[in-house]
Scaffold this motif. Structure first.
Motif, PDB file in Angstrom:
ATOM      1  N   ASN A  68       0.822  -1.203   0.000  1.00 41.05           N
ATOM      2  CA  ASN A  68       0.000   0.000   0.000  1.00 41.05           C
ATOM      3  C   ASN A  68       0.862   1.261   0.000  1.00 41.05           C
ATOM      4  O   ASN A  68       0.563   2.243  -0.692  1.00 41.05           O
ATOM      5  N   GLY A 110      -8.337   1.164  -1.895  1.00 40.38           N
ATOM      6  CA  GLY A 110      -8.919  -0.174  -1.894  1.00 40.38           C
ATOM      7  C   GLY A 110      -8.260  -1.083  -0.865  1.00 40.38           C
ATOM      8  O   GLY A 110      -8.938  -1.810  -0.128  1.00 40.38           O
ATOM      9  N   ILE A 111      -6.928  -1.040  -0.806  1.00 40.22           N
ATOM     10  CA  ILE A 111      -6.208  -1.855   0.173  1.00 40.22           C
ATOM     11  C   ILE A 111      -6.529  -1.391   1.589  1.00 40.22           C
ATOM     12  O   ILE A 111      -6.698  -2.208   2.509  1.00 40.22           O
ATOM     13  N   GLU A 112      -6.625  -0.090   1.781  1.00 39.18           N
ATOM     14  CA  GLU A 112      -6.929   0.437   3.112  1.00 39.18           C
ATOM     15  C   GLU A 112      -8.324   0.023   3.561  1.00 39.18           C
ATOM     16  O   GLU A 112      -8.525  -0.359   4.724  1.00 39.18           O
ATOM     17  N   TYR A 114      -9.909  -2.617   2.534  1.00 44.47           N
ATOM     18  CA  TYR A 114      -9.829  -4.059   2.808  1.00 44.47           C
ATOM     19  C   TYR A 114      -9.270  -4.305   4.204  1.00 44.47           C
ATOM     20  O   TYR A 114      -9.779  -5.157   4.944  1.00 44.47           O
ATOM     21  N   GLU A 115      -8.237  -3.550   4.574  1.00 48.22           N
ATOM     22  CA  GLU A 115      -7.646  -3.705   5.898  1.00 48.22           C
ATOM     23  C   GLU A 115      -8.661  -3.360   6.984  1.00 48.22           C
ATOM     24  O   GLU A 115      -8.806  -4.090   7.980  1.00 48.22           O
ATOM     25  N   HIS A 117     -11.932  -3.423   6.791  1.00 51.40           N
ATOM     26  CA  HIS A 117     -12.978  -4.452   6.807  1.00 51.40           C
ATOM     27  C   HIS A 117     -12.482  -5.709   7.503  1.00 51.40           C
ATOM     28  O   HIS A 117     -13.217  -6.332   8.298  1.00 51.40           O
ATOM     29  N   HIS A 118     -11.244  -6.100   7.225  1.00 49.57           N
ATOM     30  CA  HIS A 118     -10.673  -7.302   7.845  1.00 49.57           C
ATOM     31  C   HIS A 118     -10.561  -7.129   9.360  1.00 49.57           C
ATOM     32  O   HIS A 118     -10.908  -8.053  10.115  1.00 49.57           O
ATOM     33  N   HIS A 121     -14.013  -7.251  10.898  1.00 50.73           N
ATOM     34  CA  HIS A 121     -14.508  -8.632  10.828  1.00 50.73           C
ATOM     35  C   HIS A 121     -13.869  -9.496  11.905  1.00 50.73           C
ATOM     36  O   HIS A 121     -14.517 -10.422  12.434  1.00 50.73           O
TER      37      HIS A 121
END
Length: 201
Positions: A68, A110-112, A114-115, A117-118, A121
């Motif tokens: 990133n 997008g990567i941020e 995703y991070e 969200h992960h 979660h």
């Protein structure tokens, strides 16, 4: 008629452009710098309060964060190429490099996302601990700035297609250049202080 009106507005703007635009934008960047300084200070104070929850070693994936970081660094380089083409008065080449810069910025976001969200979660949302609250606030604020920068970049591409490299569009490109490189410097601080030092601590 609408096009003619827009052209007349552009001419008036160029004739009456304020000479203090760049100074004003520097002042804005300094105020933004103070905001991030406060966020870094907040993270420094509460970043070690895990509330018996996960620590940076448990959460952060340095390879992903390194990718990133590379995306944002590459976007800064490509924006530099856009400024070089602007100096050469090559409109299409300038637009091309700006588009590449925007793509790198979108990948970064997008990567941020995703991070984030992960982490949520996995039960490591901002409400889990003071450390995570400070982390989401600092990194999220930077992400919002990048999002605003991409919107600004798209707006400039539209203006370049319509009006070319006028004095006004060149000045706006210079302001966005300062803003984009400023975000790059802030992210290097985030990567070093939050991610790297957090994992090595």
């Amino acid at each position: 008629m609408a096009v003619e009106g827009a052209d007349r507005w552009l001419v008036r703007e160029e004739l009456h452009a304020q000479p203090g635009t760049m100074l004003g934008f520097w002042l804005y960047l300094m105020s933004d710098c103070l905001i991030f300084a406060c966020l870094f200070a907040m993270y420094g104070v509460v970043g070690g309060n895990y509330a018996a929850g996960p620590s940076p070693k448990d959460l952060f994936e340095l390879p992903l964060v390194a990718v990133n970081t590379a995306m944002l660094l590459f976007s800064s380089i490509t924006y530099g190429f856009a400024m070089i083409e602007m100096q050469r008065r090559r409109v299409n080449a300038t637009i091309g490099w700006l588009a590449v810069t925007g793509l790198f910025g979108l990948v970064f976001l997008g990567i941020e996302l995703y991070e984030f969200h992960h982490l949520i979660h996995e039960g490591a949302g901002p409400q889990r601990s003071a450390f995570l609250s400070a982390f989401f606030t600092l990194v999220g604020t930077h992400g919002l700035h990048v999002s605003f920068g991409i919107v600004w970049l798209v707006t400039l591409i539209v203006q370049l297609k319509r009006w070319g490299l006028t004095d006004s569009t060149r000045r706006r490109l210079a302001c966005l250049s300062m803003f984009w490189h400023f975000l790059d410097l802030i992210w290097i601080g985030v990567f070093t202080y939050v991610y790297l030092m957090g994992v090595l601590r």
